[in-house]
Enzyme design. Sequence first.
Site, PDB file in Angstrom:
ATOM      1  NE  ARG A   1       0.244  16.763 -13.285  1.00 15.06           N
ATOM      2  CZ  ARG A   1       0.898  15.967 -12.449  1.00 15.06           C
ATOM      3  NH1 ARG A   1       0.570  15.947 -11.176  1.00 15.06           N
ATOM      4  NH2 ARG A   1       1.878  15.187 -12.867  1.00 15.06           N
TER       5      ARG A   1
ATOM      6  NE  ARG B   1      -3.958  -2.039   2.149  1.00 16.97           N
ATOM      7  CZ  ARG B   1      -3.803  -3.073   2.974  1.00 16.97           C
ATOM      8  NH1 ARG B   1      -2.822  -3.067   3.865  1.00 16.97           N
ATOM      9  NH2 ARG B   1      -4.625  -4.079   2.921  1.00 16.97           N
TER      10      ARG B   1
ATOM     11  CG  HIS C   1       5.886  11.337 -25.761  1.00 22.94           C
ATOM     12  ND1 HIS C   1       4.510  11.270 -25.886  1.00 22.94           N
ATOM     13  CD2 HIS C   1       6.136  12.266 -24.811  1.00 22.94           C
ATOM     14  CE1 HIS C   1       3.969  12.120 -25.045  1.00 22.94           C
ATOM     15  NE2 HIS C   1       4.922  12.736 -24.376  1.00 22.94           N
TER      16      HIS C   1
ATOM     17  CD  GLU D   1       7.200  16.649 -23.048  1.00 24.39           C
ATOM     18  OE1 GLU D   1       6.422  17.544 -22.665  1.00 24.39           O
ATOM     19  OE2 GLU D   1       6.811  15.600 -23.598  1.00 24.39           O
TER      20      GLU D   1
ATOM     21  CG  ASN E   1      -1.686  16.658 -20.922  1.00 23.10           C
ATOM     22  OD1 ASN E   1      -0.707  15.936 -20.817  1.00 23.10           O
ATOM     23  ND2 ASN E   1      -2.660  16.673 -20.037  1.00 23.10           N
TER      24      ASN E   1
ATOM     25  CD  GLU F   1      -4.058  16.214 -16.405  1.00 21.50           C
ATOM     26  OE1 GLU F   1      -2.942  15.733 -16.144  1.00 21.50           O
ATOM     27  OE2 GLU F   1      -4.625  16.090 -17.489  1.00 21.50           O
TER      28      GLU F   1
HETATM   29  P1  NAD Z   1      12.900   5.917 -21.990  1.00 18.79           P
HETATM   30  O1  NAD Z   1      12.762   5.729 -20.546  1.00 18.79           O
HETATM   31  O2  NAD Z   1      12.512   4.774 -22.877  1.00 18.79           O
HETATM   32  O3  NAD Z   1      14.397   6.358 -22.323  1.00 18.79           O
HETATM   33  C1  NAD Z   1      14.771   6.602 -23.663  1.00 18.79           C
HETATM   34  C2  NAD Z   1      16.031   5.797 -24.035  1.00 18.79           C
HETATM   35  O4  NAD Z   1      17.147   6.395 -23.405  1.00 18.79           O
HETATM   36  C3  NAD Z   1      16.007   4.355 -23.573  1.00 18.79           C
HETATM   37  O5  NAD Z   1      16.573   3.551 -24.573  1.00 18.79           O
HETATM   38  C4  NAD Z   1      16.904   4.378 -22.337  1.00 18.79           C
HETATM   39  O6  NAD Z   1      17.505   3.120 -22.069  1.00 18.79           O
HETATM   40  C5  NAD Z   1      17.919   5.392 -22.735  1.00 18.79           C
HETATM   41  N1  NAD Z   1      18.605   6.103 -21.675  1.00 18.79           N
HETATM   42  C6  NAD Z   1      18.109   6.587 -20.529  1.00 18.79           C
HETATM   43  N2  NAD Z   1      19.007   7.348 -19.904  1.00 18.79           N
HETATM   44  C7  NAD Z   1      20.126   7.313 -20.654  1.00 18.79           C
HETATM   45  C8  NAD Z   1      21.403   7.933 -20.549  1.00 18.79           C
HETATM   46  N3  NAD Z   1      21.676   8.772 -19.565  1.00 18.79           N
HETATM   47  N4  NAD Z   1      22.329   7.650 -21.497  1.00 18.79           N
HETATM   48  C9  NAD Z   1      22.026   6.840 -22.543  1.00 18.79           C
HETATM   49  N5  NAD Z   1      20.829   6.271 -22.724  1.00 18.79           N
HETATM   50  C10 NAD Z   1      19.896   6.518 -21.789  1.00 18.79           C
HETATM   51  O7  NAD Z   1      12.059   7.174 -22.502  1.00 18.79           O
HETATM   52  P2  NAD Z   1      11.790   8.632 -21.891  1.00 18.79           P
HETATM   53  O8  NAD Z   1      11.650   9.516 -23.059  1.00 18.79           O
HETATM   54  O9  NAD Z   1      12.738   8.978 -20.824  1.00 18.79           O
HETATM   55  O10 NAD Z   1      10.371   8.463 -21.194  1.00 18.79           O
HETATM   56  C11 NAD Z   1       9.227   8.100 -21.909  1.00 18.79           C
HETATM   57  C12 NAD Z   1       8.213   7.550 -20.949  1.00 18.79           C
HETATM   58  O11 NAD Z   1       7.898   8.562 -19.995  1.00 18.79           O
HETATM   59  C13 NAD Z   1       6.899   7.135 -21.590  1.00 18.79           C
HETATM   60  O12 NAD Z   1       6.502   5.898 -21.073  1.00 18.79           O
HETATM   61  C14 NAD Z   1       5.926   8.222 -21.152  1.00 18.79           C
HETATM   62  O13 NAD Z   1       4.589   7.751 -21.049  1.00 18.79           O
HETATM   63  C15 NAD Z   1       6.484   8.588 -19.807  1.00 18.79           C
HETATM   64  N6  NAD Z   1       6.137   9.948 -19.356  1.00 18.79           N
HETATM   65  C16 NAD Z   1       5.650  10.073 -18.102  1.00 18.79           C
HETATM   66  C17 NAD Z   1       5.341  11.332 -17.607  1.00 18.79           C
HETATM   67  C18 NAD Z   1       4.857  11.471 -16.202  1.00 18.79           C
HETATM   68  O14 NAD Z   1       4.448  12.563 -15.808  1.00 18.79           O
HETATM   69  N7  NAD Z   1       4.917  10.413 -15.393  1.00 18.79           N
HETATM   70  C19 NAD Z   1       5.530  12.467 -18.402  1.00 18.79           C
HETATM   71  C20 NAD Z   1       6.051  12.310 -19.680  1.00 18.79           C
HETATM   72  C21 NAD Z   1       6.357  11.039 -20.156  1.00 18.79           C
HETATM   73  N1  GLY Z   2       3.374  15.117 -18.074  1.00 20.33           N
HETATM   74  C1  GLY Z   2       2.120  15.673 -17.728  1.00 20.33           C
HETATM   75  C2  GLY Z   2       1.892  15.767 -16.274  1.00 20.33           C
HETATM   76  O1  GLY Z   2       2.727  15.397 -15.478  1.00 20.33           O
HETATM   77  O2  GLY Z   2       0.833  16.164 -15.883  1.00 20.33           O
END
Ligand code: NAD
Ligand code: GLY
Length: 365
Positions: free
Chosen positions: A245, A125, A268, A189, A249, A241
């Site tokens: 918030r 939890r 993305h 972003e 998006n 949100e």
């Molecule tokens: P990711 O986590 O897949 O990382 C991108 C690539 O970079 C991967 O291949 C990873 O292994 C590599 N990598 C990571 N750090 C590295 C480094 N320092 N050096 C070399 N390679 C490295 O992708 P991302 O773009 O970081 O995140 C995308 C995800 O985040 C999606 O699932 C999306 O839905 C989520 N997201 C969440 C939020 C939130 O508020 N929680 C907001 C935006 C996106």
């Molecule tokens: N990435 C959108 C949010 O955190 O609300």
Amino acid sequence: MHNSTQQIDQVVTVGLHERSYPIIIGSQLLTQLTTHFPALPKQLLVISNATVAKLYLPALQQALAAHQLVVHLIGDGEQYKSLQHYTEVMDTLIAQGFNRDCAIIALGGGVVGDLAGFVAATYQRGVSFYQIPTTLLAQVDSSVGGKTAVNHPGGKNLIGAFYQPQAVLIDHQCLHTLSDRDYACGLAEIIKYGIIYDAEFFNWLEQQADQLVARDGAAVSYAIARSCAIKAAIVAADETEQGVRALLNLGHTFGHAIEAHDYHQWRHGEAVAVGIIIASHYMLQQGQLQQLDVERITALVRRCGLPTMAPTLPIERWQGYMQRDKKVKAGQLRLVLPTAIGAAELRVVTDWQAVYQAILAVSHG
Ligand code: NAD
Ligand code: GLY
């Protein structure tokens, strides 16, 4: 042991009363982890992937030598943010006898962070959670604000929880090993924050675009700190949100449609960048955003190495993809739309032809 090259540039606080937490931004911070996370318990699970672990896990292991440390690695890719891999992490925690006093540390990009956060939110939890984001996107967006989730075959992020970390440690030195494409996705972003919230910051991004693309430490550090401060302010005002918030998006409804159409070709951040440009053209056509602002937004996106053109698809396909957006309520499309550089609004949009005209304005052919 003292690491003389370690440097803290800035600490940003996410103000959520008794759940407030620091975002510590600097360089060479990993080896001094216990100084930055002083309340770490004995039992720790680090979740990472093989790519990131190879680069940064040894520093963490050294820093946490006095702890009982278990490492769980997932594969590299969005497909590992799944219920199956969530269950595998739970299996590790249970098999290793982790109790409620443990903490989960996410070391990686948004995929690792979102999965680890959902594990932390739900194991017994809820247990302590720490974020060490290593992509630019994770450093300026996903590690801050407490959105945690895994994907379902029916859609992205459908299973999750709001669960804030205890602290976020951002070492921008980690960005030097990131691919150009992933780095540019984080810049998308960052541009978003300037457009929705801070015209001054947008001006600064225009002036510093070359330094940012070159990953100059001082420029990157400031861009991360300002982005985190903006996100922190928005999250503090609307954690779950219900209102403001949603502005985070900007570009995402169009972006999700582009990703859904061809997720092999589009990252993305790339899709969001094009989505921001479509949203800007929509407002231009409505007479509510100036031509010069649209040109400035498009030019900055281009200078950051991001695409500016949308794929060519018939209107029905766009409608189909966009109606799956989480912001659609009672069948009504709601879009985040810029009213100026530095300001945006969430609006119900009913005229699909007008939306399609904006898409066509930035489509190939
Ligand atoms: P990711 O986590 O897949 O990382 C991108 C690539 O970079 C991967 O291949 C990873 O292994 C590599 N990598 C990571 N750090 C590295 C480094 N320092 N050096 C070399 N390679 C490295 O992708 P991302 O773009 O970081 O995140 C995308 C995800 O985040 C999606 O699932 C999306 O839905 C989520 N997201 C969440 C939020 C939130 O508020 N929680 C907001 C935006 C996106
Ligand atoms: N990435 C959108 C949010 O955190 O609300």
